[in-house]
Design a protein around this motif. Structure first.
Motif, PDB file in Angstrom:
ATOM      1  N   THR A   1      36.797  22.104  36.881  1.00 30.06           N
ATOM      2  CA  THR A   1      36.336  22.004  38.261  1.00 30.06           C
ATOM      3  C   THR A   1      36.620  23.304  39.011  1.00 30.06           C
ATOM      4  N   LEU A   2      37.793  23.878  38.772  1.00 31.94           N
ATOM      5  CA  LEU A   2      38.133  25.156  39.404  1.00 31.94           C
ATOM      6  C   LEU A   2      37.186  26.272  38.972  1.00 31.94           C
ATOM      7  N   CYS A   3      36.927  26.357  37.693  1.00 30.61           N
ATOM      8  CA  CYS A   3      36.110  27.448  37.152  1.00 30.61           C
ATOM      9  C   CYS A   3      34.635  27.339  37.521  1.00 30.61           C
ATOM     10  N   THR A   4      34.173  26.140  37.794  1.00 33.31           N
ATOM     11  CA  THR A   4      32.769  25.961  38.142  1.00 33.31           C
ATOM     12  C   THR A   4      32.550  25.773  39.639  1.00 33.31           C
ATOM     13  N   HIS A   5      33.571  26.033  40.426  1.00 31.65           N
ATOM     14  CA  HIS A   5      33.458  25.910  41.885  1.00 31.65           C
ATOM     15  C   HIS A   5      32.387  26.874  42.395  1.00 31.65           C
ATOM     16  N   PRO A   6      31.570  26.448  43.342  1.00 30.49           N
ATOM     17  CA  PRO A   6      30.504  27.309  43.868  1.00 30.49           C
ATOM     18  C   PRO A   6      30.990  28.652  44.425  1.00 30.49           C
ATOM     19  N   HIS A   7      32.229  28.727  44.838  1.00 28.87           N
ATOM     20  CA  HIS A   7      32.773  29.988  45.374  1.00 28.87           C
ATOM     21  C   HIS A   7      32.580  31.135  44.393  1.00 28.87           C
TER      22      HIS A   7
ATOM     23  N   TRP B   1      35.115  40.323  45.397  1.00 28.92           N
ATOM     24  CA  TRP B   1      36.102  41.104  46.152  1.00 28.92           C
ATOM     25  C   TRP B   1      37.391  40.345  46.382  1.00 28.92           C
ATOM     26  N   SER B   2      37.450  39.063  46.034  1.00 31.86           N
ATOM     27  CA  SER B   2      38.616  38.246  46.365  1.00 31.86           C
ATOM     28  C   SER B   2      39.866  38.690  45.640  1.00 31.86           C
TER      29      SER B   2
ATOM     30  N   MET C   1      37.778  49.009  57.190  1.00 29.23           N
ATOM     31  CA  MET C   1      38.729  48.076  56.606  1.00 29.23           C
ATOM     32  C   MET C   1      38.127  46.682  56.602  1.00 29.23           C
ATOM     33  N   ARG C   2      38.220  46.027  55.452  1.00 28.32           N
ATOM     34  CA  ARG C   2      37.704  44.661  55.328  1.00 28.32           C
ATOM     35  C   ARG C   2      38.641  43.674  56.012  1.00 28.32           C
ATOM     36  N   PRO C   3      38.077  42.600  56.567  1.00 32.80           N
ATOM     37  CA  PRO C   3      38.940  41.546  57.109  1.00 32.80           C
ATOM     38  C   PRO C   3      39.656  40.840  55.954  1.00 32.80           C
ATOM     39  N   PRO C   4      40.801  40.231  56.222  1.00 29.47           N
ATOM     40  CA  PRO C   4      41.520  39.511  55.156  1.00 29.47           C
ATOM     41  C   PRO C   4      40.642  38.412  54.558  1.00 29.47           C
ATOM     42  N   PHE C   5      40.756  38.242  53.265  1.00 29.43           N
ATOM     43  CA  PHE C   5      39.953  37.247  52.572  1.00 29.43           C
ATOM     44  C   PHE C   5      40.710  35.934  52.480  1.00 29.43           C
ATOM     45  N   ARG C   6      39.993  34.830  52.673  1.00 27.64           N
ATOM     46  CA  ARG C   6      40.558  33.493  52.491  1.00 27.64           C
ATOM     47  C   ARG C   6      39.708  32.750  51.494  1.00 27.64           C
ATOM     48  N   PHE C   7      40.361  32.159  50.489  1.00 25.52           N
ATOM     49  CA  PHE C   7      39.643  31.293  49.570  1.00 25.52           C
ATOM     50  C   PHE C   7      39.269  30.010  50.305  1.00 25.52           C
ATOM     51  N   PRO C   8      38.200  29.345  49.880  1.00 17.74           N
ATOM     52  CA  PRO C   8      37.827  28.071  50.502  1.00 17.74           C
ATOM     53  C   PRO C   8      38.965  27.049  50.340  1.00 17.74           C
ATOM     54  N   GLU C   9      39.161  26.251  51.356  1.00 17.23           N
ATOM     55  CA  GLU C   9      40.256  25.277  51.345  1.00 17.23           C
ATOM     56  C   GLU C   9      40.164  24.298  50.179  1.00 17.23           C
ATOM     57  N   ASP C  10      38.950  23.867  49.833  1.00 20.45           N
ATOM     58  CA  ASP C  10      38.837  22.922  48.724  1.00 20.45           C
ATOM     59  C   ASP C  10      39.222  23.570  47.398  1.00 20.45           C
ATOM     60  N   LEU C  11      38.996  24.865  47.261  1.00 18.21           N
ATOM     61  CA  LEU C  11      39.412  25.573  46.055  1.00 18.21           C
ATOM     62  C   LEU C  11      40.933  25.685  45.993  1.00 18.21           C
ATOM     63  N   ILE C  12      41.545  25.945  47.116  1.00 21.51           N
ATOM     64  CA  ILE C  12      43.010  25.993  47.194  1.00 21.51           C
ATOM     65  C   ILE C  12      43.598  24.623  46.870  1.00 21.51           C
ATOM     66  N   THR C  13      42.988  23.570  47.389  1.00 23.80           N
ATOM     67  CA  THR C  13      43.451  22.204  47.127  1.00 23.80           C
ATOM     68  C   THR C  13      43.352  21.875  45.637  1.00 23.80           C
TER      69      THR C  13
END
Length: 65
Positions: free
Chosen positions: A47-53, A61-62, A1-13
């Protein structure tokens, strides 16, 4: 089982800022000068679409269940 995924905080912001700007523009009276909000709504999705994430393998997998 994979651990829960978290998006980077700056992406959420960034996503929250985009949603906030959209909500503010939707609530503004028609005669209001909303150029600043419109410019934010144009810039933030780019900015969202070009985020390094999105270039990392984890990003694939996100959205998986």
């Amino acid at each position: 089982m994979r651990p829960p995924f978290r998006f980077p905080e700056d992406l959420i912001t960034l996503q929250r800022a985009w949603q906030q700007a959209y909500a503010e523009l939707a609530q503004a009276p028609a005669e209001a000068a909303m150029t600043t909000l419109r410019h934010r709504l144009i810039a933030l999705p780019g900015t969202l679409c070009t985020h390094p994430h999105w270039t990392t393998p984890a990003a694939r997998w996100s959205s998986s269940p």
